[in-house]
Design an enzyme around this catalytic site. Structure first.
Site, PDB file in Angstrom:
ATOM      1  N   ALA A   1       1.793   2.846   7.407  1.00  0.00           N
ATOM      2  CA  ALA A   1       2.024   4.234   7.781  1.00  0.00           C
ATOM      3  C   ALA A   1       0.713   4.945   8.120  1.00  0.00           C
ATOM      4  CB  ALA A   1       2.757   4.976   6.670  1.00  0.00           C
TER       5      ALA A   1
ATOM      6  N   ASN B   1       0.823  -1.199   0.000  1.00  0.00           N
ATOM      7  CA  ASN B   1       0.000   0.000   0.000  1.00  0.00           C
ATOM      8  C   ASN B   1       0.864   1.258   0.000  1.00  0.00           C
ATOM      9  OD1 ASN B   1      -2.030   1.867   0.189  1.00  0.00           O
ATOM     10  ND2 ASN B   1      -3.041   0.945   1.930  1.00  0.00           N
ATOM     11  N   ASP B   2       1.606   1.468   1.082  1.00  0.00           N
ATOM     12  CA  ASP B   2       2.366   2.713   1.188  1.00  0.00           C
ATOM     13  C   ASP B   2       3.354   2.904   0.042  1.00  0.00           C
ATOM     14  OD1 ASP B   2       1.010   3.268   3.509  1.00  0.00           O
ATOM     15  OD2 ASP B   2       2.506   2.306   4.781  1.00  0.00           O
ATOM     16  N   VAL B   3       3.950   1.787  -0.436  1.00  0.00           N
ATOM     17  CA  VAL B   3       5.011   1.921  -1.436  1.00  0.00           C
ATOM     18  C   VAL B   3       4.466   2.261  -2.822  1.00  0.00           C
ATOM     19  CG1 VAL B   3       6.607   0.410  -0.214  1.00  0.00           C
ATOM     20  CG2 VAL B   3       5.071  -0.558  -1.922  1.00  0.00           C
TER      21      VAL B   3
END
Lengths: 461, 106
Positions: free
Chosen positions: A428, A387-389
């Site tokens: 995050a 997700n965050d990446v």
């Protein structure tokens, strides 16, 4: 055994450690490097027994051997049984207990030296106690964060900045007090305050930055080992500790660079960041969710597919299934590659380790810099539990916790498929706009089950 | 050279060696390298054994025994877990690996 022979063998152990780090820096020699390191550590431990008290054996030898045996009985099964997903927190924990051990060694030696200690020795002792305790309590907090026994978000206490400032000043002040008074109680108070500081220091660090902090604490622990080597006049400990301290510092910088942050920003980012704007937009918005069949059709008619693995892949242990899917697509003449973000998962290199376990061909693992220019020519991107990446907020939302982190530009591809457990944001804790994009399809569920369904749907086509 | 200076020289040279050996390492190996370095600082076990040997009081002995247990966990566990991580890499492009190695030696 004379002192000279002892020191020479200690030097041999030191050389083993240099070769170990050297070996670990290259994929070809990494495993051998680790074994050389273990050999060095074994040599260093065995000769203490042979050297001590002119070979008459150590005082309290049965107790010492028992303590070592107990440590082995705890450490080995933990290391053997831990799942791949939990390795980062185990490393954090091991690092913490090492820091704790260094602090205890310094305290005991200080008690023994009493008034006979030189100023330099007391300074080295205070350094070891402070840094060892910070490393210990800080690592415990990182362990709790990664194990999700506590929140992975940055914890911002009221007056947090002032509290940290206050505790760091009091740690330094009591450290000075120890040096001035050579007392025992000041040292213990200093140790307790250092433990407290370690907790306060790591609490505000956000989830995605935790690996960097583990690496930093690792370097810290190395330095404490070097300092206690100085107090004990043991050259082997100085070499080993300094090596870890120096290489750990470089490694921490490399990791921070891979995430596109300054070290300073990582450690103090939580204080400067405003309450992030993007998390407020959590109301229900329409998303396009698809069935495994929809996903299979999308994949079947693509010419180029990029798979982006993330922590969800590790949790679901779906590395073998994802490989099966990739092989199936490749057999249909589709160009398949894996886009590996340097910090996907919970540790740098986590995905490489995981996919290597499933024997994914090395050439298919493509690093971020190389895969990013190919996304515009990619028909489908399959995001498995990441997700965050891939969150464009890292580019578009100044002030959000991951702003500035280089990401995989999957939004440039023709279609994006997310395999997700739920709409919950990533580690995050930031909303991902890409999930609501028109070209995005979501397939909810456990990554392994979803992939298995997609594979059978694809076979049926 | 006095002992103090010799120790300082060892310290400084080790810093440079430490910087040098890991200056070029791919992201793939960051985690195993961190874990391996973590295991290496487990040799504080040696320090813990030395202070246990010197211990005169019960307090000293208790603290140093705890230190031995913690250091052993760090050292032994650290090397085992690193080996497990690295095991995952093996058996992958074996033929390629060997040819690389041969190529490097020429």
């Amino acid at each position: 055994m004379s002192r000279n022979v002892y020191d020479l063998i200690g030097l041999l152990a030191g050389i083993c450690f240099i070769l170990a780090l050297k070996g670990l820096s290259s994929p070809k020699s990494a495993r051998r490097g680790n074994l050389i390191g273990a050999l060095g550590a074994t040599i260093a431990t065995v000769i203490v027994f042979l050297y001590a008290n002119d070979g008459k054996g150590l005082n309290h030898q049965p107790l010492i051997l028992g303590a070592i045996a107990f440590g082995v009985l705890v450490g080995v099964p933990a290391a053997r049984k831990v799942q791949m997903t939990q390795m980062p927190q185990l490393v954090a924990l091991f690092n913490g207990v090492g820091g704790g051990a260094a602090a205890l060694v310094a305290i005991v030696e200080y008690l023994k030296l009493g008034d006979g200690a030189t100023v330099a020795q007391v300074v080295a002792t205070v350094f070891t106690v402070i840094v060892g305790c910070v490393s210990f309590s800080g690592s415990i907090v990182t362990f709790l964060k990664l194990q999700e026994l506590m929140t992975t978000r940055p914890v911002i206490l009221p007056f947090g900045r002032q509290l940290i400032a206050l505790s760091s000043i009091s740690v330094l002040a009591t450290g000075g007090w120890v040096i001035a008074s050579s007392g025992t109680s000041p040292l213990l108070i200093n140790a307790l305050l250092s433990l407290l500081f370690g907790i306060l220091f790591v609490l505000p660090v956000g989830g995605a930055d935790v690996p960097i902090v583990i690496s930093l604490l690792n370097a810290f622990t190395g330095l404490t080992v070097a300092a206690s080597g100085y107090v004990l006049e043991n050259t082997m400990l100085i070499i080993a500790g300094t090596l870890v301290g120096a290489s750990g510092t470089i490694l921490t910088r490399l990791m921070a660079q891979a995430m596109g942050r300054s070290l300073f920003g990582t450690l103090f980012g939580a204080f400067t960041a405003k309450a992030s704007a993007s998390t407020g937009a959590a109301e229900v918005r329409p998303v396009k969710s698809g069935s495994p069949d929809d996903v299979a059709i999308l994949l079947n008619y693509a010419q180029r597919v990029v798979i982006v693995p993330g922590f969800g892949l590790a949790v679901a242990q779906a590395q073998h299934t994802v490989r099966e899917l990739a092989d199936l697509l490749a057999s249909k003449g589709i160009d398949v590659a894996y886009g590996i973000h340097p910090v996907a998962g919970r540790m740098p290199g986590h995905m490489n380790v995981l996919l290597a376990e499933a024997n994914v061909p090395y050439e298919q693992l493509v690093e971020m810099e190389e895969i990013n220019p190919t996304f515009p020519q990619t028909d489908v991107v399959l995001v498995v539990g990441a997700n965050d990446v891939v969150n464009p907020a890292a580019k578009t939302t100044p002030g959000c916790p991951i702003y500035g982190m280089p990401i995989l530009d999957v939004d440039k591809a023709g279609n994006v498929i997310f395999l997700k457990r739920s709409m919950r944001p990533g580690f995050a804790g930031i909303e991902n706009e890409l999930l609501y994009d028109a070209k995005t399809t979501l397939l909810f569920g456990d990554a392994k089950e979803s992939l298995t369904k997609v594979v059978s749907a694809l076979k049926a086509l | 050279m006095s002992t103090e200076l010799a120790l300082l020289a060892i310290f400084l040279l080790s810093i440079f060696v430490g910087f040098e050996v890991v200056s070029k390492v791919s992201t793939t190996l960051h985690t195993p390298l961190m874990s391996g370095a973590n295991a290496i600082h487990g040799v504080i076990l040696v320090g813990a054994i030395i202070v246990a040997d010197h211990s005169k009081t019960t307090l000293e002995l208790t603290l140093s025994t705890i230190a031995i247990v913690l250091a052993t966990i760090n050292m032994v566990g650290g090397f085992v877990v690193t080996d497990r991580m690295l095991q995952m890499f093996k058996g992958k492009p074996k033929a390629k690996k060997q040819s690389d190695e041969a190529g490097g030696k020429n």
